[in-house]
Design an enzyme around this catalytic site. Structure first.
Site, PDB file in Angstrom:
ATOM      1  N   GLU A   9       0.847  -1.195   0.000  1.00 42.62           N
ATOM      2  CA  GLU A   9       0.000   0.000   0.000  1.00 42.62           C
ATOM      3  C   GLU A   9       0.885   1.250   0.000  1.00 42.62           C
ATOM      4  OE1 GLU A   9      -3.578   0.771   2.730  1.00 42.62           O
ATOM      5  OE2 GLU A   9      -2.128   2.291   3.370  1.00 42.62           O
ATOM      6  N   PHE A 210      -1.345   5.745  16.342  1.00 45.18           N
ATOM      7  CA  PHE A 210      -2.174   5.258  15.235  1.00 45.18           C
ATOM      8  C   PHE A 210      -3.002   4.047  15.704  1.00 45.18           C
ATOM      9  CE2 PHE A 210      -1.971   3.349  10.697  1.00 45.18           C
ATOM     10  CZ  PHE A 210      -3.137   3.996  10.353  1.00 45.18           C
TER      11      PHE A 210
HETATM   12  P1  FAD Z   1     -17.152  -0.875   7.137  1.00 42.35           P
HETATM   13  O1  FAD Z   1     -16.539  -2.217   7.147  1.00 42.35           O
HETATM   14  O2  FAD Z   1     -18.314  -0.674   6.264  1.00 42.35           O
HETATM   15  O3  FAD Z   1     -17.584  -0.454   8.617  1.00 42.35           O
HETATM   16  C1  FAD Z   1     -16.681  -0.627   9.723  1.00 42.35           C
HETATM   17  C2  FAD Z   1     -17.388  -1.397  10.828  1.00 42.35           C
HETATM   18  O4  FAD Z   1     -18.497  -0.630  11.290  1.00 42.35           O
HETATM   19  C3  FAD Z   1     -17.955  -2.726  10.323  1.00 42.35           C
HETATM   20  O5  FAD Z   1     -17.073  -3.806  10.472  1.00 42.35           O
HETATM   21  C4  FAD Z   1     -19.205  -2.874  11.136  1.00 42.35           C
HETATM   22  O6  FAD Z   1     -18.899  -3.490  12.363  1.00 42.35           O
HETATM   23  C5  FAD Z   1     -19.652  -1.445  11.401  1.00 42.35           C
HETATM   24  N1  FAD Z   1     -20.663  -0.991  10.427  1.00 42.35           N
HETATM   25  C6  FAD Z   1     -20.540   0.031   9.533  1.00 42.35           C
HETATM   26  N2  FAD Z   1     -21.698   0.222   8.854  1.00 42.35           N
HETATM   27  C7  FAD Z   1     -22.562  -0.705   9.318  1.00 42.35           C
HETATM   28  C8  FAD Z   1     -23.926  -1.015   9.033  1.00 42.35           C
HETATM   29  N3  FAD Z   1     -24.633  -0.311   8.113  1.00 42.35           N
HETATM   30  N4  FAD Z   1     -24.512  -2.030   9.695  1.00 42.35           N
HETATM   31  C9  FAD Z   1     -23.816  -2.732  10.615  1.00 42.35           C
HETATM   32  N5  FAD Z   1     -22.533  -2.482  10.961  1.00 42.35           N
HETATM   33  C10 FAD Z   1     -21.910  -1.482  10.313  1.00 42.35           C
HETATM   34  N6  FAD Z   1      -9.716   5.282   4.926  1.00 42.35           N
HETATM   35  C11 FAD Z   1      -9.598   6.303   4.024  1.00 42.35           C
HETATM   36  O7  FAD Z   1     -10.134   7.390   4.238  1.00 42.35           O
HETATM   37  N7  FAD Z   1      -8.893   6.126   2.852  1.00 42.35           N
HETATM   38  C12 FAD Z   1      -8.304   4.954   2.528  1.00 42.35           C
HETATM   39  O8  FAD Z   1      -7.678   4.845   1.467  1.00 42.35           O
HETATM   40  C13 FAD Z   1      -8.412   3.865   3.445  1.00 42.35           C
HETATM   41  N8  FAD Z   1      -7.872   2.654   3.164  1.00 42.35           N
HETATM   42  C14 FAD Z   1      -8.069   1.596   4.026  1.00 42.35           C
HETATM   43  C15 FAD Z   1      -7.590   0.324   3.671  1.00 42.35           C
HETATM   44  C16 FAD Z   1      -7.796  -0.774   4.508  1.00 42.35           C
HETATM   45  C17 FAD Z   1      -7.275  -2.116   4.101  1.00 42.35           C
HETATM   46  C18 FAD Z   1      -8.497  -0.599   5.746  1.00 42.35           C
HETATM   47  C19 FAD Z   1      -8.718  -1.771   6.653  1.00 42.35           C
HETATM   48  C20 FAD Z   1      -8.975   0.653   6.103  1.00 42.35           C
HETATM   49  C21 FAD Z   1      -8.775   1.765   5.261  1.00 42.35           C
HETATM   50  N9  FAD Z   1      -9.263   3.040   5.563  1.00 42.35           N
HETATM   51  C22 FAD Z   1      -9.143   4.075   4.664  1.00 42.35           C
HETATM   52  C23 FAD Z   1      -9.925   3.279   6.864  1.00 42.35           C
HETATM   53  C24 FAD Z   1     -11.432   3.095   6.755  1.00 42.35           C
HETATM   54  O9  FAD Z   1     -11.980   4.101   5.923  1.00 42.35           O
HETATM   55  C25 FAD Z   1     -12.020   3.199   8.166  1.00 42.35           C
HETATM   56  O10 FAD Z   1     -11.615   2.131   8.953  1.00 42.35           O
HETATM   57  C26 FAD Z   1     -13.542   3.344   8.190  1.00 42.35           C
HETATM   58  O11 FAD Z   1     -13.932   3.736   9.506  1.00 42.35           O
HETATM   59  C27 FAD Z   1     -14.279   2.067   7.839  1.00 42.35           C
HETATM   60  O12 FAD Z   1     -14.336   1.848   6.480  1.00 42.35           O
HETATM   61  P2  FAD Z   1     -14.815   0.369   5.975  1.00 42.35           P
HETATM   62  O13 FAD Z   1     -15.234   0.435   4.566  1.00 42.35           O
HETATM   63  O14 FAD Z   1     -13.820  -0.644   6.321  1.00 42.35           O
HETATM   64  O15 FAD Z   1     -16.118   0.265   6.882  1.00 42.35           O
END
Ligand code: FAD
Length: 288
Positions: A9, A210
């Site tokens: 990454e 972090f």
């Molecule tokens: P989700 O998996 O959709 O939600 C996180 C958790 O919240 C879920 O596991 C679930 O428990 C709960 N949740 C959320 N919505 C619901 C719902 N509707 N119903 C039930 N439970 C729910 N951030 C950036 O800004 N830019 C990036 O480029 C970036 N890259 C990343 C790459 C990786 C590999 C990871 C792991 C994280 C990255 N992040 C990035 C951080 C990420 O945006 C945050 O962790 C954010 O808070 C969650 O995004 P997600 O899509 O994983 O969320």
């Protein structure tokens, strides 16, 4: 034990100095032939243009398979899908589809009134285009907004069912954390590959801050080890040893892919890869 598949990454540079760092990082790590590399999307969508430029330039100049991160923060559905379309037009076929974090000052994520409500909606819409291989985030230790690991696993299943084909985890410090999560996912019927996110530790104090933000537990033994190593000026050596051991344990447990959070600093990641037997491919012409 065969060599693992690796991926890296990067983040998009926001200054000339940062640009040089990114290109040096790509230059050092590209010869290790990663199966893909990914470029992050700034919090709140702040690097929309820079991410696009970095993704397409890395793809063009290094022939690497590049996945673009995309979040749904602060954008309408139409705007988000337009960005995805621009990737498809540029020949980018992989997206890391994320909900994203709440903008600074807000406690929880609030969807844009005309935006995707959550990651599952985003994934479903991207899957419907039929243009992308979709990867998603996963959380071996509960996401700060999740009630517990079971809730994270159930939500990950929804993301895979919506059209994602693999997940990349948040970083963690002990192999057991990942292995327990992998077992929980398997028990919940998640068959898609889950790639452990590996963070080579560049700066221990920064890493601890972090980790606190991400909800990643810091083991006491690790803190003690870094305190001692700092006193002796051996932090880089400790980082390489600890990260190599973590990866080695995962590989012995059947993990086949390792995704490194490089922070645009290539040395530790390169050293760990070398220690794991992932070395640059040298053509016979160059040897002769
Ligand atoms: P989700 O998996 O959709 O939600 C996180 C958790 O919240 C879920 O596991 C679930 O428990 C709960 N949740 C959320 N919505 C619901 C719902 N509707 N119903 C039930 N439970 C729910 N951030 C950036 O800004 N830019 C990036 O480029 C970036 N890259 C990343 C790459 C990786 C590999 C990871 C792991 C994280 C990255 N992040 C990035 C951080 C990420 O945006 C945050 O962790 C954010 O808070 C969650 O995004 P997600 O899509 O994983 O969320």
């Amino acid at each position: 034990m065969t060599s693992p598949r690796i991926s890296f990454e990067f983040f998009p540079p926001q200054s000339l100095d940062a640009s040089f760092r990114l290109w040096e990082t790509v230059q050092v790590l590209a010869p290790l032939k990663p199966s893909f590399v990914s470029v992050t999307y700034g919090a709140g969508g702040t690097t929309r243009k820079l991410t696009h430029e970095a993704v397409t330039t890395i793809g063009k100049n290094y022939g690497l398979n590049v996945a673009a991160h995309l979040t749904c923060v602060d954008a309408t559905r139409a705007e988000t899908l337009e960005i995805a379309q621009s990737y498809a037009d540029a020949g980018v076929t992989e997206i890391v589809a994320l909900r994203g974090d709440a903008p600074k000052g807000q406690a929880r994520f609030t969807p844009h009134p005309e935006g995707f409500a959550d990651s599952v909606e985003l994934i479903a819409a991207l899957a419907e285009t039929g243009r992308f291989t979709l990867r998603v985030g996963a959380y071996p230790e509960p996401h700060p907004e999740a009630a517990n690991t079971a809730a994270d696993v159930a939500w990950l299943k929804c993301k895979i069912d919506a059209g994602a084909s693999s997940a990349i985890t948040q970083f963690f410090f002990e192999a057991e954390t990942f292995l327990r999560f992998r077992d929980a996912c398997a028990a919940a019927g998640i068959n898609a590959p889950i790639l452990p996110g590996i963070l080579p530790i560049e700066n221990w104090e920064g890493t601890k801050r972090f980790a606190a933000r991400c909800g990643t537990q810091v083991p006491a033994w690790l803190d003690e080890a870094f305190t001692t190593a700092k006193r002796d000026g051996r932090e880089a050596l400790l980082s390489t040893a600890i990260c190599t051991e973590l990866c080695d344990t995962l590989l012995r447990e059947g993990v086949e892919d390792l995704h490194f959070y490089t922070l645009n600093r290539p040395q530790l990641t390169r050293d760990v890869c070398h220690a794991l037997g992932v070395v640059p491919e040298v053509s016979l012409e160059k040897v002769a």
